[in-house]
Design an enzyme around this catalytic site. Structure first.
Site, short mmCIF file in Angstrom:
data_model
loop_
_atom_site.label_atom_id
_atom_site.label_comp_id
_atom_site.label_asym_id
_atom_site.label_seq_id
_atom_site.Cartn_x
_atom_site.Cartn_y
_atom_site.Cartn_z
N CYS A 35 0.82 -1.22 0.00
CA CYS A 35 0.00 0.00 0.00
C CYS A 35 0.86 1.26 0.00
CB CYS A 35 -0.90 0.04 1.22
SG CYS A 35 -1.93 -1.41 1.42
N CYS B 190 -33.12 12.62 18.45
CA CYS B 190 -34.27 12.62 17.54
C CYS B 190 -33.87 12.61 16.07
CB CYS B 190 -35.18 13.82 17.84
SG CYS B 190 -34.43 15.38 17.32
N CYS C 252 -18.62 26.68 18.78
CA CYS C 252 -18.87 25.96 20.02
C CYS C 252 -19.33 24.54 19.77
CB CYS C 252 -19.92 26.70 20.83
SG CYS C 252 -20.34 25.85 22.35
N CYS D 122 -30.25 20.65 20.43
CA CYS D 122 -31.15 20.34 19.33
C CYS D 122 -32.37 21.27 19.38
CB CYS D 122 -31.60 18.89 19.41
SG CYS D 122 -32.88 18.49 18.22
N CYS E 275 -18.43 14.05 19.92
CA CYS E 275 -18.64 12.63 20.15
C CYS E 275 -20.11 12.27 20.18
CB CYS E 275 -18.00 12.22 21.47
SG CYS E 275 -18.80 12.98 22.88
N HIS F 139 -20.28 15.30 30.11
CA HIS F 139 -18.97 15.85 29.84
C HIS F 139 -18.49 16.78 30.94
CE1 HIS F 139 -18.93 14.36 25.84
NE2 HIS F 139 -17.83 15.00 25.53
ZN LIG Z 1 -17.66 14.73 23.55
ZN LIG Z 2 -0.96 -2.82 2.86
ZN LIG Z 3 -33.07 16.39 18.90
#
Ligand SMILES: [Zn+2]
Ligand SMILES: [Zn+2]
Ligand SMILES: [Zn+2]
Ligand SMILES: [Zn+2]
Ligand SMILES: [Zn+2]
Ligand SMILES: [Zn+2]
Lengths: 599, 163
Positions: A341, A381, A391, A396, A407, A414
């Protein structure tokens, strides 16, 4: 234990790895210069330089070759004198003991518990990186090789070596074509390449003018006293000529007179730009030279000039078909890369997956970049949300769910440690079963891809941060050694830990493309859990490297060693689990021809 | 270096454009506000479909000149395989850094552009439509299309010269 017996033991462990022995023999002549530049090789406490190189090789192989079967019980036995990790019995082959760092160099008792033959068989079936036979070259080695080729051709064609260099550069180092064409019609070849038609090599002339009657240079329009001209009489001041040549030294092609097709010879270049300048041109034409040689590969690591000749190139195709990664190690930097590769060693992902993945990343990179930077789906949702500020704390609009942009985890969990998310997001980043269901149900393959791409690139970035941090820590500890007299062996765990960290990070990174190409099955769930555990271990070790105080680092030696042990263990788990994944019937057919071959 | 060189080129241009019979198709060539921006007018060379029409050229000169090439584009639309119809950008190898030589001057560059008008290079097209006609060898359609756009966009005599 005196250093001698330590190194003997290491040598032994090196030899006991059957698959590595051939490299030893091939590299023999290179060894000294290749490993001579390891930072600690000059330490006097450790008398045999070579062993250190081998030790590192050996160490890597423990990482990639050590046997452990996913699902076995791992016993972690901390001991005062280091840590031993023992994997349980593996189904095929009785018992294998995996050594970890700290152990061998301290001289604790350990053994592979296997004969060489058994080990070889076992290691080829379990490990998916296969070391190739290779030889490493430096730029200077290749320049020698180029000169040798020029000498040979100059004898065959009965022309000066200078001419041969020009001709080869003109023919992009395709010597067969040059010979063919030159034998057919030497005049035409010479003319095309900008050489004088008779084979008298006239070097250009440097002229000095009197102050009272200076030379008016067409390029700079100044009155100058020294000039250069080739046989064509196109004359320019040495400043302008020098700048002209200098600008072209890195282009790897013949340099012509500024105003006609006459080619500057090696001696002209040295006359104009100073002795040795023509070497720069030769060096820049090396890229084309190396591309002509099938078995020679440039190290793909950024800024690395290492070149490797693969001695068993013919085996590459079969290895790749078997799902093995044919890798080599470039020079002293120890960059491992896959010769198929031409990418860093991408274990555990096999070559096909890697190639698919790389192509996919290239194809999708624009879309991905836009989507990654601009939209995200609410994890609760599934409303699509566009990001419009910097930020990462997202709310939502529809369900008021607060989540982390990076994440997709619940923001409340958090706390204020957002920074930890980008750097270390571990549990959060691993896709939960629920998330996976939604992904399957939305059938948005792009989104699924984005998920893995995101993880992949997070670890790519972290690799760079880790590398930087590791080298800082290693140098501060080295400084401390000088002051406090800690022995080389005492501090060696830092270098080892750095290796474990980077290798763990690499394994983690490449496990995501692998997961991407696998169907969602219970086995994949297991794989992802193992992945998550490895991620945690890697991040925890990575965190250790954030310690600023070198004295504290040395104090925490045991913690480093413990963390390394966990990383190695989990890395082995990922590797074994990967093997089962590849063997299982759950893989989408287009991605693999490997199922059968991995046995 | 660039300024001195451009001063010299300017005095050369004043002597030879438009009087010099060596450059019959270069109608004007002169610096604008600074020596680093020039404008020129050319007429289509004899025995090409461009004959009888005029085009303006906009020349930007980098401060690294003559180590780096000037950048030249057409001021009004021209239909030519190696010229971008929308932007006037010209695909000509000597205008690239790697093929450029400091031994060439602005007049050389414009002469090269005039040569390109009569000798298009269909392998590096910036105008696919007309270069396809050329590849097919349909010369009457090729000439016709060029003339059509020349009539439409070429500078008229009453426009005078571009300045
Ligand atoms: Zn996070
Ligand atoms: Zn490879
Ligand atoms: Zn939502
Ligand atoms: Zn000069
Ligand atoms: Zn010349
Ligand atoms: Zn390298």
């Amino acid at each position: 234990m005196p250093p001698d017996s330590v190194s003997n033991e290491k040598l032994e462990s090196y030899d006991s790895d059957g698959s590595e022995v051939h490299i030893d023999s091939v590299e023999e002549e290179e060894e000294e210069e290749d490993f001579g530049s390891f930072e600690y090789s000059e330490e006097e406490e450790f008398p045999i330089d070579e062993e250190e190189g081998e030790e590192l090789e050996d160490y890597d192989d423990i990482i990639s070759n050590s046997e452990s079967q996913f699902g076995d019980d791992f016993d972690i036995e901390p001991s005062t004198n280091g840590t031993t990790f023992t994997s349980g019995s593996s189904p095929n082959n009785g018992h294998a003991t995996t050594d970890s760092i700290g152990n061998s160099r301290r001289g604790d008792e350990y053994s592979y518990g296997l004969t060489q033959g058994q080990f070889r068989e076992e290691s080829t079936s379990l490990v998916n990186s296969t070391p190739m036979k290779f030889k490493t070259y430096t730029t200077m080695d290749l320049i020698d090789k180029m000169h040798k080729q020029c000498r040979k051709l100059s004898e065959i064609l009965v022309i000066s070596q200078d001419n041969v260099i020009n001709l080869l550069q003109f023919f992009s180092w395709n010597s067969e074509r040059l010979m063919e064409d030159y034998v057919t019609d030497p005049m035409k070849v010479r003319k095309d390449a900008g050489l004088l038609e008779d084979s008298h090599d006239l070097t250009g002339v440097c002229t000095t003018y009197p102050k009272t009657n200076p030379f008016s240079c067409f390029i700079c329009c100044d009155d100058k006293l020294t000039t250069y001209k080739l046989a064509c009489n196109h004359e320019y001041c040495t400043d302008c000529y020098g700048r002209y040549v200098e600008d072209r030294l890195s282009e790897g092609r013949v340099i012509k007179c500024p105003d006609c097709d006459l080619t500057l010879q090696t001696r002209d270049i040295d006359n104009i730009c100073g002795e040795g300048s023509s070497l720069k041109l030769l060096e820049s034409s090396m890229k084309e030279y190396v591309e002509r040689l099938r078995a020679f590969k440039w190290c793909p690591a950024p800024d690395c000039k290492g070149i490797v000749e693969v001695l068993n190139m013919s085996e590459v195709k079969d290895l790749v078909n078997e799902g093995k990664i044919p890798f080599v190690r470039c020079g002293s930097e120890g960059h491992q890369f896959c010769v198929s590769c031409l990418f860093e060693n991408h274990s555990p992902a096999p070559c096909q997956i890697t190639k698919n993945w790389i192509t996919k990343c290239k194809d999708d990179s624009e879309t991905v970049k836009w989507i990654l930077t601009n939209t995200q789906t609410c994890p609760r949702c599934e409303t699509s949300i566009e990001k419009n500020g910097g930020c990462n704390h997202m709310t939502c609009k529809k369900c008021r769910h607060e989540f982390c942009w990076i994440c997709l985890g619940d923001w409340k969990l958090h706390g204020s440690s957002y920074y930890n998310c980008t750097r270390t997001g571990t549990k959060d980043q691993i896709i939960t079963n629920e998330n996976k269901k939604t992904i399957a149900s939305t059938k948005e393959s792009l989104k699924r891809y984005l998920h893995f791409y995101n993880l992949f690139s997070v670890h790519e970035v972290s690799t760079k941060l880790d590398m930087a941090r590791c080298s800082v820590v290693q140098s501060t500890v080295r400084d401390l050694q000088v002051v406090s007299g800690i022995s080389w062996i005492e501090a060696q765990f830092i270098a080892d830990s750095a290796k474990v960290l980077l290798s763990g990070r690499q394994c983690l990174k490449w496990s995501y493309p692998l997961a991407f190409y696998c169907d969602s099955t219970p086995l994949l769930n297991i794989f992802e859990n193992v992945q998550a555990e490895l991620a945690m271990a890697v991040e925890s070790l990575s965190k250790m490297f954030e310690i600023e105080d070198p004295a504290e680092i040395v104090e925490k030696k045991k913690e480093f060693i413990d963390d390394c042990g966990v990383v190695l263990l989990r890395q082995n788990a990922v590797l074994s689990c990967m093997k089962e994944l590849l063997e299982s019937k759950t893989l989408p057919d287009e991605a693999f021809i490997l199922k059968k071959s991995v046995r | 270096m660039a300024t001195k060189r451009l001063m010299k080129e300017f005095s050369l241009v004043q002597k030879s454009i438009p009087s010099d019979s060596e450059y019959p198709n270069i109608l004007t060539l002169q610096p604008q506000d600074t020596l680093f921006q020039w404008k020129g007018t050319i007429s289509g060379p004899k025995d090409t479909p461009f004959e009888g029409y005029k085009w303006g050229l906009i020349i930007d000169i980098p401060h690294t000149y003559p180590s780096s090439p000037p950048s030249v584009k057409f001021a009004n639309k021209i239909c030519h395989p190696n010229v971008n119809f929308q932007t006037g950008e010209i695909c000509l190898n000597i205008l690239n850094q790697e093929h450029w030589s400091p031994a060439w001057n602005l007049i050389n560059v414009i002469v090269a552009i005039l040569q390109l008008l009569g000798n298009p290079e269909p392998l590096s097209p910036l105008n696919i439509d007309v270069s396809n006609l050329l590849k097919l060898g349909d010369m009457s359609a090729y000439d016709g299309l060029i003339k059509y756009y020349a009539v439409r966009y070429g500078l008229k005599d009453e426009d005078g010269i571009l300045d």
